[in-house]
Design a protein around this motif. Structure first.
Motif, PDB file in Angstrom:
ATOM      1  N   ALA A   1       0.174  -3.130   8.828  1.00  0.00           N
ATOM      2  CA  ALA A   1      -0.638  -3.111   7.603  1.00  0.00           C
ATOM      3  C   ALA A   1      -1.472  -1.837   7.542  1.00  0.00           C
ATOM      4  N   TYR A   2      -2.166  -1.535   8.632  1.00  0.00           N
ATOM      5  CA  TYR A   2      -3.008  -0.337   8.647  1.00  0.00           C
ATOM      6  C   TYR A   2      -2.157   0.924   8.478  1.00  0.00           C
ATOM      7  N   SER A   3      -0.977   0.961   9.079  1.00  0.00           N
ATOM      8  CA  SER A   3      -0.107   2.130   8.928  1.00  0.00           C
ATOM      9  C   SER A   3       0.232   2.377   7.463  1.00  0.00           C
ATOM     10  N   GLY A   4       0.646   1.302   6.779  1.00  0.00           N
ATOM     11  CA  GLY A   4       1.007   1.431   5.369  1.00  0.00           C
ATOM     12  C   GLY A   4      -0.173   1.870   4.519  1.00  0.00           C
ATOM     13  N   ILE A   5      -1.345   1.307   4.784  1.00  0.00           N
ATOM     14  CA  ILE A   5      -2.535   1.652   3.995  1.00  0.00           C
ATOM     15  C   ILE A   5      -2.934   3.102   4.243  1.00  0.00           C
ATOM     16  N   LEU A   6      -2.942   3.512   5.512  1.00  0.00           N
ATOM     17  CA  LEU A   6      -3.311   4.899   5.833  1.00  0.00           C
ATOM     18  C   LEU A   6      -2.343   5.890   5.197  1.00  0.00           C
ATOM     19  N   GLN A   7      -1.044   5.638   5.290  1.00  0.00           N
ATOM     20  CA  GLN A   7      -0.064   6.547   4.700  1.00  0.00           C
ATOM     21  C   GLN A   7      -0.132   6.526   3.177  1.00  0.00           C
ATOM     22  N   GLY A   8      -0.443   5.341   2.619  1.00  0.00           N
ATOM     23  CA  GLY A   8      -0.552   5.235   1.169  1.00  0.00           C
ATOM     24  C   GLY A   8      -1.711   6.046   0.614  1.00  0.00           C
TER      25      GLY A   8
ATOM     26  N   ALA B   1       0.825  -1.213   0.000  1.00  0.00           N
ATOM     27  CA  ALA B   1       0.000   0.000   0.000  1.00  0.00           C
ATOM     28  C   ALA B   1       0.856   1.258   0.000  1.00  0.00           C
ATOM     29  N   LEU B   2       1.926   1.240   0.777  1.00  0.00           N
ATOM     30  CA  LEU B   2       2.806   2.399   0.843  1.00  0.00           C
ATOM     31  C   LEU B   2       3.504   2.641  -0.492  1.00  0.00           C
ATOM     32  N   ALA B   3       3.771   1.561  -1.219  1.00  0.00           N
ATOM     33  CA  ALA B   3       4.466   1.672  -2.505  1.00  0.00           C
ATOM     34  C   ALA B   3       3.549   2.191  -3.605  1.00  0.00           C
ATOM     35  N   ILE B   4       2.308   1.714  -3.644  1.00  0.00           N
ATOM     36  CA  ILE B   4       1.442   2.039  -4.794  1.00  0.00           C
ATOM     37  C   ILE B   4       0.364   3.059  -4.464  1.00  0.00           C
ATOM     38  N   SER B   5       0.333   3.537  -3.224  1.00  0.00           N
ATOM     39  CA  SER B   5      -0.559   4.620  -2.791  1.00  0.00           C
ATOM     40  C   SER B   5      -2.012   4.354  -3.172  1.00  0.00           C
ATOM     41  N   GLU B   6      -2.625   5.295  -3.908  1.00  0.00           N
ATOM     42  CA  GLU B   6      -4.066   5.204  -4.173  1.00  0.00           C
ATOM     43  C   GLU B   6      -4.458   3.972  -4.983  1.00  0.00           C
ATOM     44  N   HIS B   7      -3.475   3.353  -5.670  1.00  0.00           N
ATOM     45  CA  HIS B   7      -3.786   2.169  -6.468  1.00  0.00           C
ATOM     46  C   HIS B   7      -4.132   0.951  -5.602  1.00  0.00           C
TER      47      HIS B   7
END
Length: 914
Positions: free
Chosen positions: A770-777, A721-727
């Motif tokens: 997981a949630y951290s990466g998704i939220l930041q992404g 999620a952090l790598a691909i952001s909104e995707h």
């Protein structure tokens, strides 16, 4: 099939491979088509005295394997299959198993006892076989009960106690079991077979006896019987009795004070004059006492915080205990250095001596030094080896001040002993040197037995000894390993080891390639030591040396591709060697990519390195798959976005790893490498994300994959999620339910089970990551997507914050995701934070921590939450004090950047799951 089961079981043991395979397929088909009838047929076969013993034994083994498995997911599947079977069928099976205990055939009774215990492990916790204990105890009290039945019944009771928890039996049942078992140990009433079974059963039942050991009268009786049994004329029974004493030492340390004089005499006599099997257990009793006292010294109480009694048994017995242990060191075996599995009186005594040293510290030194001094000059090799072993054994425990004069005075003597005529002496001397370098060689802390004056001499002896016999050379590798490790944290200052690095590396490679050694131990030790030498080297001084090592290792790895493979043994040796070389390459890549000045060396060689790794993957060895994956993770970090050009070729092997349920460590490492690649490529990973996420979601849904891999997968969601952001939006409907399901597992988890608690901590940490990466992404463009899940996540954070047994890593992850919620969702979180009063208490706890990283994270989170109120309450604040917001933006950028930089080394979230 039921009518043919006997022949099928016999055929399954045939020497003819075709007959055997056909029979195995027939049994498997019967099991799959009609499991209840299959299990009933096996039970009938096992219970039938008219059937051949071979078919009965296999029937019992197959029956047991139909109820239990080592792999947790498979075990749970078998348990559910048994639970689902009709009650009448299960009753018949259980009745037949109990009847088999009456059999005249020992093998049938033994197998039935094991199967009964497996059934009990399923049913007793579910309260589905309440009559079992009563039925077994009836066998012990009936007047016409034969000795064989009593023996089988006691064996069954022991197995049942081994399989179930002490919470599964009522206290009156425990009392009855203990009574039957202790009475079964009675010398006057029972045969040796019955007494042996009873003593072994008591060993398994001791965990159930907490209440009984709290009662002085019952405790006295149990210990009296055990001590009497420890004096039986049969060696096996004495050994079993001492095993009970070992368990009692660990489980009931706090009540042993009145019995210790008797126990000392009992164990001392056994060590000095009994059979080795018994003497070993007598020594183990004192090792267990040491373990308990070391734990009391380190933690000072039990997990509830209550102060536990420290009786200082070791200290009180020290003057007699140490001489007794020292005497065991003189009872070596001629070939003890050649076999890894050797465990004899000398080794047990040395191990216990080491634990005594850790328990009493400085007090042991004056008791051991005279033994060392008198034996080190003996003409008999046993004296010299024992003296060296004694010295090496006591190095952990006493203070540096106490040991320093002895070690400084003895170092030259030990170095000379590496030229001793006896291999055992050299072997133990090398081990002792490795202990000295591990424990007393730390230049950064201000003390080291190694100096500029003696280093050349030390290295000269070690390098020369690498040519010695393989077992000596292997121990020398350990000494070099710790010698190098001592120079790890020298920072920018000069490392004394740097000038000697080329020679050390050269000699380690020669040792690894020795052709006079048949096993892999020396080769493995040499390459692992080489890794540590490179890892701990001063890169500013040794970059050229490490750079020159790179093509050497690459060439050696390339040569393994062409090794002729004529047998499975050849394939295994090839895989083992490739794994070692990939491990070396991983360390070299990490070392050279650690500075901008040397990273260019890796970038120039990256294409050739990757080609080698791809060839290694093509060899299809699971052993090398792990190491190659880890090395590729290092290469991805070093090459960054440039790694994208390798993905098309590498992706198929990554997929193989993600689907490798059988060798789950490979799967776990592959998941970790996905994270490494995400951090290297950012959104360039996007073309592969559909496949990666599909595999990760399948892994999470599978009952066949070892549960230890699953936390790493959740952490990987955050990396993606952090790598691909909104995707990541397209994966959200699949990822969130998985995360919420994992939260429910955490909520229901048994926190009394130490293993489950550890797993629970891993799982909770990974959920937060997981949630951290998704939220930041999603933060910059699609943060609203996470609003529906914010309340659930906050509730989980609150639940975790209330758990005082949580791991520190879980605390860090929880407080970080709390800040992420505020940071990513902004003013939308204000109402939720206002409702959750736990936040201030949780942050206050974190801010008072001694862990600087946790305090820093908590400060950031506090700022993110506080900013919600500042923004709303003073819309002019930005105009008035723009520097405040600039500061928060800077903190935020640094924080996000820091969160994305994870250690290249073997990630704990991937490798430390077991």
């Amino acid at each position: 099939m039921a009518m043919e089961i006997t022949q099928c079981l016999l055929s399954a043991q045939s020497a003819d491979a075709k007959v055997r395979t056909d029979a195995e397929n027939g049994l498997r088909q019967f099991q799959e088509q009609n499991l209840p009838a299959f299990l009933l047929s096996l039970s009938v076969e096992l219970a039938n005295n008219e059937k051949p013993i071979e078919s009965r034994k296999l029937a019992g083994i197959v029956l047991k394997n139909s109820l239990d498995a080592k792999e947790s997911a498979r075990k749970e599947q078998l348990v559910q299959q048994w639970v689902a079977i009709d009650g009448s069928v299960k009753s018949q099976v259980k009745e037949l198993l109990l009847r088999t205990l009456w059999s005249s055939v020992p093998e049938a009774r033994h197998t039935s006892a094991q199967v009964i215990a497996k059934v009990a492990s399923i049913e007793i916790p579910r309260k589905q076989w309440p009559e079992l204990i009563g039925s077994l105890l009836l066998n012990m009290t009936q007047q016409d009960s034969l000795a064989a039945l009593k023996q089988a019944t006691l064996e069954t009771l022991g197995y049942v106690c081994e399989e179930i928890s002490h919470e599964d039996l009522a206290q009156d049942e425990v009392n009855s079991v203990l009574t039957a078992v202790v009475q079964g140990m009675n010398l006057a009433e029972h045969s040796p077979e019955v007494r042996l079974a009873a003593t072994r059963a008591l060993y398994n039942a001791l965990d159930f006896a907490q209440t009984n050991f709290e009662n002085e009268m019952e405790r006295n009786y149990i210990l009296k019987v055990v001590c009497e049994t420890a004096l039986s004329k049969e060696t096996e029974i004495r050994q079993a009795a001492f095993e009970c004493l070992v368990s009692i030492a660990s489980t009931y340390y706090e009540v042993l004070e009145p019995y210790m004089q008797t126990l000392y005499e009992l164990t001392s006599n056994a060590v000095k004059g009994d059979e080795e099997a018994v003497a070993l257990q007598a020594i183990e009793f004192w090792s267990s006492i040491c373990d308990e006292e070391i734990e009391l010294q380190e933690y000072g109480g039990d997990e509830s915080g209550d102060s536990a009694p420290h009786s200082h048994f070791v200290e009180k017995a020290l003057s007699s205990l140490v001489p007794m242990l020292l005497e065991t060191l003189l009872k070596q075996e001629e070939d003890q250095d050649q076999d890894d599995g050797t465990w004899n009186l000398s080794m047990a005594g040395g191990t216990c001596l080491g634990l005594v040293s850790r328990t009493v510290g400085d007090a042991i030194v004056p008791l051991v030094v005279p033994f060392v001094q008198s034996n080190i000059i003996k003409t008999d090799w046993r004296g010299r080896e024992a003296a060296t072993y004694a010295f090496g054994s006591i190095l952990e425990g006493p203070s540096t001040e106490k040991l320093a004069p002895l070690v400084n005075a003895g170092l030259e003597f030990l170095l000379n002993a590496m030229r001793d005529e006896n291999s055992h002496v050299k072997d133990t001397t090398a081990w002792t040197l490795s202990r000295i370098f591990e424990l007393l060689h730390s230049p950064v802390s201000g003390f080291s037995v190694i100096s500029h004056a003696n280093l050349q001499t030390v290295l000269g002896v070690l390098i020369e000894s690498l040519k010695d016999s393989s077992n000596v050379a292997e121990k020398v590798c350990g000494a070099i390993y710790y010698l190098a490790q001592g120079y790890e944290d020298t920072g920018t200052s000069t490392s004394l080891l740097s000038p000697y690095l080329p020679e050390i590396i050269r000699c380690l490679i020669i040792a690894a390639e020795r052709t006079d050694v048949s096993d892999m131990k020396l080769r493995s030790s040499a390459y692992e030591t080489l890794n540590e030498v490179v890892r701990c080297s001063n890169i500013a001084e040794t970059s050229q040396i490490v750079a020159q090592l790179l093509p050497v290792i690459m060439e050696k790895l390339g040569q393994t591709i062409d090794i002729p493979i004529l047998s499975s043994d050849d394939r295994e040796k090839q895989g083992d060697l490739q794994a070692l070389l990939c491990g070396v390459l991983q360390v070299i890549i990490q070392k050279l990519s650690s500075t901008d000045e040397t990273k260019a060396i890796i970038l120039q060689a990256a294409d050739q390195i990757m080609i080698l790794f791809l060839k290694v993957f093509a060899c299809r060895s699971s052993t090398v798959h792990e190491e190659a994956m880890l090395a590729i993770g290092a290469l991805a970090y070093a090459t960054g976005p440039e790694f994208a050009k390798y993905m098309s070729e590498f992706y198929k092997y990554l997929e193989m790893g993600l689907q490798n349920f059988e060798e789950y460590q490979v799967c776990a490492i592959s998941v970790g490498v996905v994270g490494d690649i995400c951090r290297a490529l950012d959104d360039k990973i996007l073309p592969y994300c559909d496949g990666i996420m599909t595999h990760l979601l399948k892994d999470l849904s599978s009952n066949d994959l070892h549960r230890s891999v699953k936390p790493a997968i959740f952490s990987c969601f955050g990396d993606v999620a952090l790598a691909i952001s909104e995707h990541f939006e397209k994966y959200l409907p699949y990822a969130i339910p998985m995360l919420q399901g994992a939260v429910e597992i955490c909520v229901r988890m048994d926190t009394n089970d130490e293993e489950m608690m550890e797993y629970g901590n891993q799982l909770r940490r990974s959920i937060f990551e997981a949630y951290s990466g998704i939220l930041q992404g999603f933060k910059t463009s699609k943060s609203d997507l996470m609003l529906p899940y914010a309340a659930h996540l906050l509730q989980f954070i609150e639940l975790v914050s209330r758990d005082k047994n949580r791991d520190e890593s879980v605390t860090k992850a929880a407080v970080a995701v709390l800040g992420d919620l505020a940071d990513a969702l902004g003013a939308n979180m204000k109402l939720l934070f206002k409702e959750k009063t736990f936040c201030s208490e949780f942050l206050g706890e974190c801010l008072e921590s001694e862990d600087e990283q946790l305090k820093e994270t908590a400060t950031w989170t506090q700022g993110m939450i506080g900013r919600l109120w500042w923004i709303e309450e003073d819309s002019l604040m930005y105009e008035m004090k723009p520097h405040i917001f600039a500061l928060w933006d800077l903190v935020e950028i640094n924080w996000t950047s820091d969160r994305r930089t994870k250690s290249l080394a073997r990630s704990p979230s991937v490798l430390d799951l077991e």
